[in-house]
Design a protein around this motif. Sequence first.
Motif, mmCIF file in Angstrom:
data_model
loop_
_atom_site.group_PDB
_atom_site.id
_atom_site.type_symbol
_atom_site.label_atom_id
_atom_site.label_comp_id
_atom_site.label_asym_id
_atom_site.label_seq_id
_atom_site.Cartn_x
_atom_site.Cartn_y
_atom_site.Cartn_z
ATOM 1 N N LYS A 135 -19.710 -1.514 5.593
ATOM 2 C CA LYS A 135 -18.676 -0.884 6.423
ATOM 3 C C LYS A 135 -17.537 -0.432 5.511
ATOM 4 O O LYS A 135 -16.856 -1.255 4.896
ATOM 5 N N ILE A 136 -17.332 0.886 5.433
ATOM 6 C CA ILE A 136 -16.339 1.470 4.541
ATOM 7 C C ILE A 136 -15.252 2.144 5.366
ATOM 8 O O ILE A 136 -15.559 2.966 6.233
ATOM 9 N N PRO A 137 -13.974 1.823 5.122
ATOM 10 C CA PRO A 137 -12.892 2.509 5.853
ATOM 11 C C PRO A 137 -12.978 4.019 5.665
ATOM 12 O O PRO A 137 -13.206 4.504 4.551
ATOM 13 N N LYS A 138 -12.788 4.750 6.755
ATOM 14 C CA LYS A 138 -12.931 6.210 6.728
ATOM 15 C C LYS A 138 -11.617 6.920 6.393
ATOM 16 O O LYS A 138 -11.604 7.913 5.667
ATOM 17 N N ILE A 139 -10.505 6.425 6.938
ATOM 18 C CA ILE A 139 -9.215 7.091 6.752
ATOM 19 C C ILE A 139 -8.240 6.128 6.078
ATOM 20 O O ILE A 139 -8.084 4.978 6.506
ATOM 21 N N ARG A 140 -7.571 6.626 5.034
ATOM 22 C CA ARG A 140 -6.572 5.840 4.325
ATOM 23 C C ARG A 140 -5.274 6.650 4.281
ATOM 24 O O ARG A 140 -5.243 7.730 3.700
ATOM 25 N N ALA A 141 -4.232 6.128 4.903
ATOM 26 C CA ALA A 141 -2.928 6.796 4.903
ATOM 27 C C ALA A 141 -1.972 6.019 4.005
ATOM 28 O O ALA A 141 -1.787 4.813 4.183
ATOM 29 N N TRP A 142 -1.347 6.721 3.055
ATOM 30 C CA TRP A 142 -0.516 6.105 2.023
ATOM 31 C C TRP A 142 0.972 6.269 2.343
ATOM 32 O O TRP A 142 1.430 7.354 2.697
ATOM 33 N N TYR A 143 1.737 5.169 2.150
ATOM 34 C CA TYR A 143 3.179 5.179 2.396
ATOM 35 C C TYR A 143 3.905 4.429 1.284
ATOM 36 O O TYR A 143 3.334 3.549 0.624
ATOM 37 N N VAL A 144 5.180 4.751 1.117
ATOM 38 C CA VAL A 144 6.027 4.061 0.134
ATOM 39 C C VAL A 144 6.597 2.800 0.774
ATOM 40 O O VAL A 144 7.085 2.825 1.911
ATOM 41 N N ASN A 145 6.546 1.673 0.060
ATOM 42 C CA ASN A 145 7.050 0.414 0.600
ATOM 43 C C ASN A 145 8.535 0.468 0.932
ATOM 44 O O ASN A 145 8.964 0.006 1.992
ATOM 45 N N LYS A 146 9.330 1.027 0.023
ATOM 46 C CA LYS A 146 10.784 0.928 0.132
ATOM 47 C C LYS A 146 11.335 1.606 1.378
ATOM 48 O O LYS A 146 12.172 1.039 2.081
#
Length: 250
Positions: free
Chosen positions: A223-234
């Motif tokens: 099972k592989i994640p299809k969507i990855r959304a990237w954000y800045v921690n700060k």
Amino acid sequence: MTRSFPKASISFVSRTILSLCLLIFCKTSAQEISGKQLLERAIHYHDPQGNWDHFAGKLTVGMTMPSGTERLSEISIDFPNQHFKIRTIKNDKTVEYSVTNGKFLLSLDGKSNFTEEEIKTFNLTEARTKFMQNYYTYLYGLPMKLKDPGTIIDSVVERREFLGKEYLVLKVKYEEGVGKDSWFFYFNPKTYALKVYQFYHDETKKDGEYILLSDEETFSGIKIPKIRAWYVNKDESYLATDTLTKISKL
């Protein structure tokens, strides 16, 4: 001589035993699993048959950014033949990085001889190829890659709320020479599916990024994640989204 107990005493003893049993049960059920146990359960969810070590497939990944920039990549991962290749199309240019049994091959629009300016502009180096190999096999191989040598699994599992949802959180660090960042992996507390991961270069500065995972593709039982959304921690600003649009056999 047969001795009898008052009914009130029997009732008291029964209630005491019941209370003790309930106390023991509640205490046991409230205890969290260890870091290694959580990792094993997460791996069992994502790769129940242990197929990741023999993975051989091609992933097509599209990236979109707030600026409107788009990038399409085809990533071939073939562990049995020790082969990795990524073909990326961006701004009408096609760049290929590949490594097979330690032998590197790079190309730009089909040619393998580059000018110094092209090498600099497109980062056409063996170091970049190795980075891309490590990057994609790590991210798409999670959580299985957390079994790799040099990975330090924190024994304490934390329950944490993140963006309104509750997760079991596993902290991971790496031995010197393997990695410098601190990583946190957020798992669904019921299914143990990996839903979020987050890294810091320096936790005290709240730097680094977090990645939200949604939907799944199943390939070779994994099972592989299809969507990855990237954000800045700060400041939680949005960086980009990777979408796995296709996965197939080589």
